[in-house]
Design an enzyme around this catalytic site. Structure first.
Site, PDB file in Angstrom:
ATOM      1  N   ASN A  60       0.796  -1.237   0.000  1.00 32.03           N
ATOM      2  CA  ASN A  60       0.000   0.000   0.000  1.00 32.03           C
ATOM      3  C   ASN A  60       0.825   1.282   0.000  1.00 32.03           C
ATOM      4  OD1 ASN A  60       0.727  -0.542   2.659  1.00 32.03           O
ATOM      5  ND2 ASN A  60      -1.109   0.406   3.497  1.00 32.03           N
ATOM      6  N   CYS A  96      -3.354   1.370   6.875  1.00 36.94           N
ATOM      7  CA  CYS A  96      -3.600   0.810   8.211  1.00 36.94           C
ATOM      8  C   CYS A  96      -4.059   1.898   9.172  1.00 36.94           C
ATOM      9  CB  CYS A  96      -2.372   0.071   8.732  1.00 36.94           C
ATOM     10  SG  CYS A  96      -0.880   1.026   8.592  1.00 36.94           S
ATOM     11  N   GLU A 109       8.929   2.785  14.543  1.00 36.13           N
ATOM     12  CA  GLU A 109       9.617   3.099  13.293  1.00 36.13           C
ATOM     13  C   GLU A 109       9.684   4.616  13.149  1.00 36.13           C
ATOM     14  OE1 GLU A 109       9.384   0.224  10.045  1.00 36.13           O
ATOM     15  OE2 GLU A 109       7.245   0.197  10.472  1.00 36.13           O
ATOM     16  N   GLU A 122       4.462  -3.923  12.231  1.00 31.55           N
ATOM     17  CA  GLU A 122       3.371  -2.950  12.084  1.00 31.55           C
ATOM     18  C   GLU A 122       2.251  -3.672  11.368  1.00 31.55           C
ATOM     19  OE1 GLU A 122       2.975  -0.219  13.475  1.00 31.55           O
ATOM     20  OE2 GLU A 122       5.034   0.100  14.153  1.00 31.55           O
TER      21      GLU A 122
END
Ligand code: ADP
Length: 480
Positions: A149, A281, A458, A247
């Site tokens: 994505n 997400c 991150e 993640e």
């Protein structure tokens, strides 16, 4: 038809198989054939990364800076062309795709600087004439596994800090969007990375995943993708004590308070829920609206959706492009079907015909469905927003947190007190006030709680916690 190869130990190598990469806006448009690594090739890539690790760890930070910075320059220079490729393979609107490419360049440049900045600490000991130094060392071989994505930005935010801090990398991009990954690798390699420092293994996750994560030569795995795969990655990697950063999904709430500016509320909802066709997400999938403004908010949202444009990702003036593939489209449709069975009303969510065959779906609103329904508990990853009325701010906060996920949570309000209270009580790694739940900066930490994330954050300076090992050294040295 061009064939794009894998990169192992400094060489571009064929694989036994290739797969076509298809444009989701026009399925007759094939971007190229992409190598599909088998387990043996992944083993070679891990071995190459292992062999290159000692020298790369010793490379002066100035050299690591220069390589990442040069790669960032080239990406910026080619942002139109690479953005076009991104839109073509992934399906997000061209403007957003170009912005993602520019952001990837910024990420490389940020971490280029970090290579020079993150030097360590020097402290006095509690003991006399003893010095303490805290230094950072590379972890070693890092496997980076990425989704489709954000096919340029997510690889950039894993590869850049990994390389900046002196790790070598085995990079496994998503099957559906390998072209951006290939370009990023090619640019980094040409910018001067020595052989074996960055290895690209395009391939099928379910076939090569276990070698990528379970090999004892892999010291760390950074993964972005689904919960099911993430959990498997976690088990495989921790079996041999590799460090793991995951993640995964989200079921992000957006609260519309009864004091909200409704123009902002509609804009934030449309962007957060349907932007990038909801394939983020951080998408706002549950919109919790206080009953005082429910009717008017819904009316305005419906009006905006009447003017919503879904078409080829590379056409100007569109709101969203297609979904990424048939499987994703069918998956979203089946969630909508399930919501109907759970007595929801569904507006939109219809397949659309366009000039070319593609995976087009109109944005969907799901109404009259309680927070515990499947559509409100599982990640849909499509242009779908469930609008849930709530009687009070307290109920909104309670439902916002009533999910296994904890990535992003937003509120639209003009009340400073509510904004502050929501920031404190939201069980999420990201909180947005009067902003969509999706859309984050590259220089600050990114990540969630509960089933959304695992391990250190991150991005930004926080990325170093994952990509470095800490060594504390005590020195007693006296003139005799
Ligand atoms: P999605 O359903 O969105 O494709 P996945 O979690 O399956 O999400 O995919 C995210 C990334 O994980 C992709 O690069 C995919 O190839 C990879 N992957 C899939 N299965 C595995 C596995 N068993 N081990 C490691 N990586 C995997």
């Amino acid at each position: 038809m061009s064939v794009f190869k894998n990169h192992v130990g400094g060489e571009w190598v064929d694989a036994k198989d290739t797969e076509p990469n298809v444009n989701p806006s026009d399925i007759s448009d094939v971007i190229g054939e992409f190598a599909m690594a088998d387990a043996e090739q992944v083993g070679d890539a891990v071995a190459a990364a292992r062999a290159a690790a000692p020298d790369w760890a010793e490379t002066p930070p100035g050299e690591r800076f220069a390589i990442l910075d040069r790669a960032g320059d080239e990406i910026l220079r080619r942002s139109r062309e690479l953005g076009d490729l991104l839109a073509r393979e992934e399906g997000k609107p061209l403007v957003e795709a170009v912005a993602e490419v520019e952001r990837s360049a910024a990420i490389l440049k940020f971490h280029a600087g970090q290579a020079l900045r993150d030097t360590g600490d020097h402290l006095s000991s509690v003991r006399p004439r003893v010095d303490v130094t805290v230094t950072r060392e590379p972890v070693g071989v890092v496997t980076a596994i990425t989704p489709w994505n954000f096919p340029m930005a997510i690889p950039a935010w894993k590869l850049a800090p990994a390389l900046a801090y002196g790790n070598t990398v085995v990079f496994k991009p998503a099957e559906l969007a390998p072209a951006c990954a290939w370009q990023l690798t090619e640019i980094l390699v040409r910018a001067g990375l020595p052989a074996g420092v960055l290895n690209l293994v395009m391939g099928k996750g379910n076939e090569i995943g276990d070698v990528l994560t379970g090999s004892p030569d892999v010291d760390a795995v950074s993964f972005t993708g689904s919960v099911v795969t993430g959990e498997r990655v976690l088990r495989n990697a921790t079996d041999h004590h590799a460090r793991v950063q995951l993640e995964m999904g989200g079921k992000n709430p957006l609260v519309i308070a009864d004091d909200a500016d409704l123009d902002i509320a509609v804009e934030v909802t449309v962007s957060g829920s349907f932007g990038s066709a909801g394939q983020r997400c951080t998408a706002s999938s549950r919109v919790l609206v206080m009953s005082g403004v429910y009717k008017e908010f819904l009316e305005r949202l419906n009006n905006r959706l009447d003017r919503y444009v879904v078409d080829d990702a590379r056409r100007s003036g569109i709101d969203i492009g297609p979904l990424v593939d048939e499987r994703q489209l069918t998956r979203v449709e089946s969630y909508l079907e399930r919501a109907r069975k759970d007595n929801a009303q569904v507006r939109g969510g219809k397949r659309l015909a366009r000039d070319h065959d593609g995976y087009y779906l109109s944005p969907a609103l799901v109404l009259d469905c309680g927070n515990d329904a499947v559509i409100n508990q599982e990640e849909v990853f499509g242009p779908v927003a469930s609008v849930i009325p709530v009687d009070s701010y307290e109920e909104a906060v309670q439902l916002a947190n009533d999910t296994v996920f904890g990535l992003s949570a937003g509120i639209v309000t003009t009340s400073l007190a509510r904004a502050a209270d929501f920031r404190r009580r939201a069980a999420a790694g990201l909180v947005m006030v009067n902003l969509p739940t999706a859309g984050v900066d590259y220089h600050v930490p990114f990540g969630g709680r509960k089933a959304s994330s695992h391990g250190p954050r991150e991005q930004g300076t926080y990325a170093r916690e994952f990509y470095t090992l800490i060594k504390t050294t005590y020195v007693k040295a006296e003139l005799s």
